[in-house]
Write an enzyme that holds these catalytic residues in place. Structure first.
Site, PDB file in Angstrom:
ATOM      1  N   TYR A  10       0.809  -1.231   0.000  1.00 55.77           N
ATOM      2  CA  TYR A  10       0.000   0.000   0.000  1.00 55.77           C
ATOM      3  C   TYR A  10       0.837   1.274   0.000  1.00 55.77           C
ATOM      4  O   TYR A  10       0.393   2.312  -0.458  1.00 55.77           O
ATOM      5  CB  TYR A  10      -0.957   0.003   1.198  1.00 55.77           C
ATOM      6  CG  TYR A  10      -2.281  -0.640   0.871  1.00 55.77           C
ATOM      7  CD1 TYR A  10      -3.192   0.009   0.046  1.00 55.77           C
ATOM      8  CD2 TYR A  10      -2.613  -1.895   1.362  1.00 55.77           C
ATOM      9  CE1 TYR A  10      -4.401  -0.577  -0.285  1.00 55.77           C
ATOM     10  CE2 TYR A  10      -3.820  -2.490   1.036  1.00 55.77           C
ATOM     11  CZ  TYR A  10      -4.723  -1.825   0.210  1.00 55.77           C
ATOM     12  OH  TYR A  10      -5.905  -2.409  -0.126  1.00 55.77           O
ATOM     13  N   ASP A  30       9.884  -7.047  -4.456  1.00 52.68           N
ATOM     14  CA  ASP A  30       8.926  -7.704  -3.559  1.00 52.68           C
ATOM     15  C   ASP A  30       9.270  -9.181  -3.465  1.00 52.68           C
ATOM     16  O   ASP A  30       9.785  -9.765  -4.423  1.00 52.68           O
ATOM     17  CB  ASP A  30       7.491  -7.528  -4.069  1.00 52.68           C
ATOM     18  CG  ASP A  30       6.479  -7.675  -2.951  1.00 52.68           C
ATOM     19  OD1 ASP A  30       5.997  -6.648  -2.437  1.00 52.68           O
ATOM     20  OD2 ASP A  30       6.195  -8.841  -2.554  1.00 52.68           O
ATOM     21  N   VAL A 153       0.237   8.543   4.915  1.00 52.21           N
ATOM     22  CA  VAL A 153      -0.848   8.772   3.954  1.00 52.21           C
ATOM     23  C   VAL A 153      -2.071   7.909   4.252  1.00 52.21           C
ATOM     24  O   VAL A 153      -1.960   6.870   4.882  1.00 52.21           O
ATOM     25  CB  VAL A 153      -0.383   8.483   2.507  1.00 52.21           C
ATOM     26  CG1 VAL A 153       0.542   9.565   2.024  1.00 52.21           C
ATOM     27  CG2 VAL A 153       0.261   7.110   2.402  1.00 52.21           C
ATOM     28  N   LYS A 204       5.620   9.970  14.655  1.00 54.25           N
ATOM     29  CA  LYS A 204       4.657   9.194  13.850  1.00 54.25           C
ATOM     30  C   LYS A 204       3.760   8.350  14.769  1.00 54.25           C
ATOM     31  O   LYS A 204       2.537   8.322  14.629  1.00 54.25           O
ATOM     32  CB  LYS A 204       5.418   8.294  12.869  1.00 54.25           C
ATOM     33  CG  LYS A 204       4.701   7.068  12.405  1.00 54.25           C
ATOM     34  CD  LYS A 204       3.581   7.359  11.418  1.00 54.25           C
ATOM     35  CE  LYS A 204       2.715   6.136  11.197  1.00 54.25           C
ATOM     36  NZ  LYS A 204       1.736   6.257  10.169  1.00 54.25           N
ATOM     37  N   ASN A 208      -0.994   8.661  15.884  1.00 59.36           N
ATOM     38  CA  ASN A 208      -2.068   7.680  16.015  1.00 59.36           C
ATOM     39  C   ASN A 208      -2.416   7.409  17.479  1.00 59.36           C
ATOM     40  O   ASN A 208      -3.562   7.120  17.808  1.00 59.36           O
ATOM     41  CB  ASN A 208      -1.692   6.400  15.270  1.00 59.36           C
ATOM     42  CG  ASN A 208      -1.757   6.621  13.760  1.00 59.36           C
ATOM     43  OD1 ASN A 208      -2.540   7.441  13.287  1.00 59.36           O
ATOM     44  ND2 ASN A 208      -0.930   5.930  13.013  1.00 59.36           N
ATOM     45  N   ARG A 211      -4.871   9.972  18.817  1.00 64.50           N
ATOM     46  CA  ARG A 211      -6.238   9.684  18.405  1.00 64.50           C
ATOM     47  C   ARG A 211      -6.817   8.536  19.238  1.00 64.50           C
ATOM     48  O   ARG A 211      -7.950   8.584  19.682  1.00 64.50           O
ATOM     49  CB  ARG A 211      -6.224   9.318  16.934  1.00 64.50           C
ATOM     50  CG  ARG A 211      -7.142  10.164  16.112  1.00 64.50           C
ATOM     51  CD  ARG A 211      -6.920   9.988  14.652  1.00 64.50           C
ATOM     52  NE  ARG A 211      -8.171   9.710  13.965  1.00 64.50           N
ATOM     53  CZ  ARG A 211      -9.170  10.560  13.870  1.00 64.50           C
ATOM     54  NH1 ARG A 211      -9.089  11.764  14.429  1.00 64.50           N
ATOM     55  NH2 ARG A 211     -10.275  10.242  13.230  1.00 64.50           N
ATOM     56  N   ARG A 244     -11.602  25.149  22.986  1.00 66.25           N
ATOM     57  CA  ARG A 244     -10.384  24.348  23.155  1.00 66.25           C
ATOM     58  C   ARG A 244     -10.683  22.876  23.474  1.00 66.25           C
ATOM     59  O   ARG A 244      -9.815  22.163  23.960  1.00 66.25           O
ATOM     60  CB  ARG A 244      -9.485  24.964  24.243  1.00 66.25           C
ATOM     61  CG  ARG A 244      -8.813  26.256  23.793  1.00 66.25           C
ATOM     62  CD  ARG A 244      -7.914  26.857  24.841  1.00 66.25           C
ATOM     63  NE  ARG A 244      -8.637  27.281  26.028  1.00 66.25           N
ATOM     64  CZ  ARG A 244      -9.353  28.419  26.109  1.00 66.25           C
ATOM     65  NH1 ARG A 244      -9.413  29.225  25.079  1.00 66.25           N
ATOM     66  NH2 ARG A 244      -9.992  28.725  27.211  1.00 66.25           N
ATOM     67  N   GLY A 255     -10.394   0.088  15.048  1.00 65.74           N
ATOM     68  CA  GLY A 255      -9.768  -0.901  14.170  1.00 65.74           C
ATOM     69  C   GLY A 255      -8.737  -0.273  13.254  1.00 65.74           C
ATOM     70  O   GLY A 255      -8.282   0.847  13.477  1.00 65.74           O
ATOM     71  N   CYS A 258      -3.427   1.049  12.107  1.00 63.43           N
ATOM     72  CA  CYS A 258      -2.587   2.110  12.687  1.00 63.43           C
ATOM     73  C   CYS A 258      -2.929   2.342  14.150  1.00 63.43           C
ATOM     74  O   CYS A 258      -2.120   2.065  15.032  1.00 63.43           O
ATOM     75  CB  CYS A 258      -2.768   3.388  11.887  1.00 63.43           C
ATOM     76  SG  CYS A 258      -2.283   3.138  10.181  1.00 63.43           S
ATOM     77  N   ARG A 322      -9.117  -5.000   8.508  1.00 63.93           N
ATOM     78  CA  ARG A 322      -8.020  -5.298   9.438  1.00 63.93           C
ATOM     79  C   ARG A 322      -8.354  -4.779  10.841  1.00 63.93           C
ATOM     80  O   ARG A 322      -8.737  -3.625  10.996  1.00 63.93           O
ATOM     81  CB  ARG A 322      -6.715  -4.669   8.941  1.00 63.93           C
ATOM     82  CG  ARG A 322      -6.142  -5.403   7.743  1.00 63.93           C
ATOM     83  CD  ARG A 322      -4.887  -4.768   7.247  1.00 63.93           C
ATOM     84  NE  ARG A 322      -5.110  -3.405   6.797  1.00 63.93           N
ATOM     85  CZ  ARG A 322      -4.132  -2.587   6.402  1.00 63.93           C
ATOM     86  NH1 ARG A 322      -2.891  -2.998   6.413  1.00 63.93           N
ATOM     87  NH2 ARG A 322      -4.406  -1.364   5.998  1.00 63.93           N
TER      88      ARG A 322
HETATM   89  N1  SAJ Z   1     -12.724   6.034  15.454  1.00 64.32           N
HETATM   90  C1  SAJ Z   1     -13.583   6.172  16.533  1.00 64.32           C
HETATM   91  N2  SAJ Z   1     -13.866   7.437  16.961  1.00 64.32           N
HETATM   92  C2  SAJ Z   1     -13.340   8.552  16.367  1.00 64.32           C
HETATM   93  C3  SAJ Z   1     -12.473   8.388  15.273  1.00 64.32           C
HETATM   94  C4  SAJ Z   1     -12.170   7.107  14.828  1.00 64.32           C
HETATM   95  O1  SAJ Z   1     -14.084   5.198  17.103  1.00 64.32           O
HETATM   96  O2  SAJ Z   1     -13.655   9.661  16.832  1.00 64.32           O
HETATM   97  C5  SAJ Z   1     -12.349   4.686  14.995  1.00 64.32           C
HETATM   98  C6  SAJ Z   1     -12.654   4.415  13.524  1.00 64.32           C
HETATM   99  O3  SAJ Z   1     -13.966   4.021  13.326  1.00 64.32           O
HETATM  100  C7  SAJ Z   1     -11.660   3.313  13.208  1.00 64.32           C
HETATM  101  C8  SAJ Z   1     -10.458   3.683  14.043  1.00 64.32           C
HETATM  102  O4  SAJ Z   1     -10.939   4.551  15.051  1.00 64.32           O
HETATM  103  O5  SAJ Z   1     -12.126   2.051  13.651  1.00 64.32           O
HETATM  104  C9  SAJ Z   1      -9.323   4.329  13.267  1.00 64.32           C
HETATM  105  O6  SAJ Z   1      -9.805   5.287  12.338  1.00 64.32           O
HETATM  106  P1  SAJ Z   1      -9.021   6.630  11.932  1.00 64.32           P
HETATM  107  O7  SAJ Z   1      -9.709   7.215  10.780  1.00 64.32           O
HETATM  108  O8  SAJ Z   1      -8.877   7.494  13.102  1.00 64.32           O
HETATM  109  O9  SAJ Z   1      -7.554   6.128  11.591  1.00 64.32           O
HETATM  110  P2  SAJ Z   1      -6.881   5.252  10.435  1.00 64.32           P
HETATM  111  O10 SAJ Z   1      -6.166   4.146  11.128  1.00 64.32           O
HETATM  112  O11 SAJ Z   1      -7.780   4.897   9.330  1.00 64.32           O
HETATM  113  O12 SAJ Z   1      -5.833   6.307   9.855  1.00 64.32           O
HETATM  114  C10 SAJ Z   1      -4.849   6.854  10.702  1.00 64.32           C
HETATM  115  C11 SAJ Z   1      -4.781   8.319  10.411  1.00 64.32           C
HETATM  116  N3  SAJ Z   1      -4.033   8.966  11.492  1.00 64.32           N
HETATM  117  C12 SAJ Z   1      -4.490  10.061  12.126  1.00 64.32           C
HETATM  118  O13 SAJ Z   1      -5.544  10.575  11.866  1.00 64.32           O
HETATM  119  C13 SAJ Z   1      -3.588  10.602  13.195  1.00 64.32           C
HETATM  120  C14 SAJ Z   1      -4.148   8.568   9.053  1.00 64.32           C
HETATM  121  O14 SAJ Z   1      -3.931   9.925   8.810  1.00 64.32           O
HETATM  122  C15 SAJ Z   1      -2.830   7.815   8.932  1.00 64.32           C
HETATM  123  O15 SAJ Z   1      -2.377   7.908   7.616  1.00 64.32           O
HETATM  124  C16 SAJ Z   1      -3.008   6.374   9.248  1.00 64.32           C
HETATM  125  O16 SAJ Z   1      -3.621   6.226  10.532  1.00 64.32           O
HETATM  126  C17 SAJ Z   1      -1.638   5.750   9.254  1.00 64.32           C
HETATM  127  O17 SAJ Z   1      -1.228   5.238   8.210  1.00 64.32           O
HETATM  128  O18 SAJ Z   1      -0.951   5.867  10.238  1.00 64.32           O
END
Ligand code: SAJ
Length: 425
Positions: A10, A30, A153, A204, A208, A211, A244, A255, A258, A322
Site C-alpha cells: 500500500y 517484492d 498517507v 509518527k 495515532n 487519536r 479548546r 480498528g 494504525c 483489518r
Molecule cells: N474512530 C472512533 N472514533 C473517532 C475516530 C475514529 O471510534 O472519533 C475509529 C474508527 O472508526 C476506526 C479507528 O478509530 O475504527 C481508526 O480510524 P481513523 O480514521 O482514526 O484512523 P486510520 O487508522 O484509518 O488512519 C490513521 C490516520 N491517522 C491520524 O488521523 C492521526 C491517518 O492519517 C494515517 O495515515 C493512518 O492512521 C496511518 O497510516 O498511520
C-alpha cells in the site's frame, strides 16, 4: 536518480510510481513472485485511485520495473510491514524491516541513502538498523546516509497526500537528513521537517496514539454516562462547543492497521510509564464486549433471535477489515447459540455477508450498525419493513432519518431503551 523500493504494498507501490512520474528510475522489489509478475504485466495488485494509470505511465516510459532482488541505487526505501509481536506487550516486530535492509547491503554504494518508511518502535533505527549497517563496514553520515521518514498517507487519497502532506525526515546525522530531504523533494510540495531518527519514529507513533487515547476518553465517557442515565453524545456535542475542547466519537471499538497497532509499540518500550496509552488501548479493546453485552439485553427486551449487523469494515466507506471491531462482535454474537446473526457490508467480501440490506433485514429483530458507511445514513422503509421487530442500535450515530414506527437508539440513548421495563415492540 535511481531509487530501489523494497516492499510493493500500500505504501511502497504508490511511492514507486510517484518517483517514476517525477523522473526517477525505479526498481521495485517484492518477495512475492505473483506481485512482481503482475506489476511487470501492467496490472496493479492493489486498489487505489490513480494507481493503475501511474503504473501504466511508468512502464510506458520505462521508469519502473519490478523484481525479486534489489540492484544498486542512489536511494533504498524500505516499506515493509511491521506487525505486533504476539507477546504480552505486543511489541514491534522488526523482522521484515531488518531482512529488507539486509537484502540491500550487497547493492549499497558510496553516497547511497537508506530510508525506512515502515512504522517502527522508537529507537529502532539507532538500536537495530544502524548497527546492522555498521557491522557491514559502512560509516553512517560519511559513506552512506540513514533516515527514518514515516509514511503518513491515508489509503484512498494516497497520491494527493504523498505530494501535499508535510514529511518528517529523521536522520542519524544532519547530513543524513539533508540527503533524505533531497530525495523526497523529487515530488513533495509541502514542508519537510528535519530531525533525528528517534524523534521521527516517536512523532509518527504519537499521531495515532493521540487519536487512540482521545477515542478511549469518548468511549469511557459513554460507559459512565450510560450508567448515570445521561446522554453521552449530547454531552460531547455541548463540551465541543468550547473552543479548546475536541472530544472524539465513541464507537464499537478502534480498528485498522494504525490506531489499533502503533500505541503498543510505545507501551512495549516503556511498559512501566506508558500507563495512559496502555489503559486507552484496553478501553478501546473492551468496546466490542460492551456492545455485545448491550445487544444481549436488547434481545432479551425484544424477545428476539435474529440480529443483522450493518458493516464489517473498520471504518466507513472502505473495504478494509483489518483489526475491525465489527468482525469481533460478529464472531462473539455468532458464538451465542441463541442468535441467528447476519451481516451486510456493501464493500466487504465475507462469508456471512448477505446480498443486500433488504435480504439481511428480512425477519430480523435488531439492526446493529457497526460501521459508519454512508450507505446506512438513510434508512429505507422497504428495508426496515421486512424486520420482525423494527429496532435499530446505531453504534456510530450515523442514521439521519429515523422511520416513525421504529425503535432507534445510539450509544448516547441506549440506556433509555434498556431501562424500559417491558417489551415494547
Ligand atoms: N474512530 C472512533 N472514533 C473517532 C475516530 C475514529 O471510534 O472519533 C475509529 C474508527 O472508526 C476506526 C479507528 O478509530 O475504527 C481508526 O480510524 P481513523 O480514521 O482514526 O484512523 P486510520 O487508522 O484509518 O488512519 C490513521 C490516520 N491517522 C491520524 O488521523 C492521526 C491517518 O492519517 C494515517 O495515515 C493512518 O492512521 C496511518 O497510516 O498511520
Amino acid at each position: 536518480m535511481k531509487v530501489c523500493v523494497i516492499g510493493l504494498g500500500y505504501i511502497g507501490l504508490p511511492t514507486s510510481v510517484m518517483f517514476a512520474k517525477y523522473g526517477a528510475e525505479v526498481v521495485g522489489v517484492d518477495v512475492h513472485p505473483h506481485v512482481v509478475e503482475s506489476l511487470n504485466k501492467g496490472e496493479a495488485h492493489l486498489e487505489e485511485p490513480g494507481l493503475q494509470e501511474l503504473l501504466n505511465e511508468a512502464l510506458e516510459n520505462k521508469k519502473f520495473k519490478a523484481q525479486l532482488v534489489p540492484e544498486p541505487a542512489d536511494a533504498f526505501i524500505i516499506a515493509v510491514p511491521t506487525p505486533n509481536n504476539l507477546n504480552d506487550n505486543m511489541s514491534c516486530d522488526l523482522t521484515y524491516v531488518l531482512q529488507a535492509v539486509e537484502s540491500t547491503i550487497p547493492y549499497i554504494r558510496k553516497g547511497s541513502t537508506i530510508i525506512v518508511e515502515s512504522t517502527i518502535a522508537p529507537r529502532s533505527i539507532e538500536d537495530y538498523v544502524q548497527p546492522l549497517l555498521e557491522k557491514n563496514g559502512f560509516t553512517i553520515g560519511e559513506d552512506i546516509y540513514l533516515v527514518h521518514c514515516p509514511e503518513r498517507v491515508m489509503p484512498g487519497n494516497i497520491f494527493h497526500e504523498l505530494i501535499n502532506n508535510m514529511r518528517i525526515i529523521g536522520g542519524i546525522t544532519p547530513s543524513c537528513s539533508d540527503a533524505g530531504e533531497k530525495i523526497y523533494r523529487t515530488f513533495v510540495k509541502s514542508k519537510i521537517v528535519k530531525t533525528d531518527a528517534k524523534t521521527a519514529e516517536m512523532s509518527k507513533l504519537m499521531e495515532n496514539t493521540f487519536r487512540d487515547v482521545n477515542i478511549a476518553l469518548a468511549n469511557e465517557l459513554t460507559k459512565i454516562c450510560n450508567d448515570l442515565h445521561i446522554n453521552a453524545l449530547d454531552v460531547i456535542e455541548m463540551a465541543n462547543m468550547h473552543p479548546r475542547v475536541n472530544i472524539h466519537s465513541p464507537g464499537p471499538g478502534v480498528g485498522g492497521h494504525c490506531l489499533a497497532v502503533d500505541p503498543y509499540f510505545i507501551v512495549a518500550k516503556a511498559p512501566e510509564t506508558a500507563d495512559l496509552i496502555s489503559r486507552s488501548r484496553s478501553i478501546n479493546s473492551s468496546m466490542p464486549f460492551y456492545i455485545v453485552e448491550k445487544v444481549k439485553k436488547i434481545m432479551e427486551i425484544v424477545n428476539g433471535r435474529t440480529i443483522t449487523i450493518g458493516g464489517l469494515a473498520y471504518k466507513g466507506d472502505i473495504d478494509d477489515i483489518r483489526e475491525s471491531p465489527a468482525l469481533e462482535i460478529l464472531e462473539m454474537l455468532k458464538s451465542e447459540k441463541d442468535y441467528e446473526v447476519r451481516a451486510y457490508d456493501p464493500y466487504v467480501y465475507h462469508a456471512d455477508n448477505a446480498q443486500n440490506l433488504k435480504e439481511a433485514l428480512r425477519g430480523s429483530d435488531l439492526f446493529l450498525i457497526l460501521t459508519d458507511h454512508s450507505h446506512f445514513k438513510t434508512i429505507h422503509d422497504e428495508d426496515i419493513n421486512r424486520m420482525a421487530n423494527k429496532v435499530i442500535f446505531d453504534t456510530r450515530n450515523i442514521v439521519l432519518n429515523v422511520p416513525v414506527d421504529c425503535e432507534y437508539f445510539n450509544l448516547g440513548s441506549v440506556h433509555e431503551f434498556l431501562n424500559k421495563p417491558v417489551m415494547h415492540v
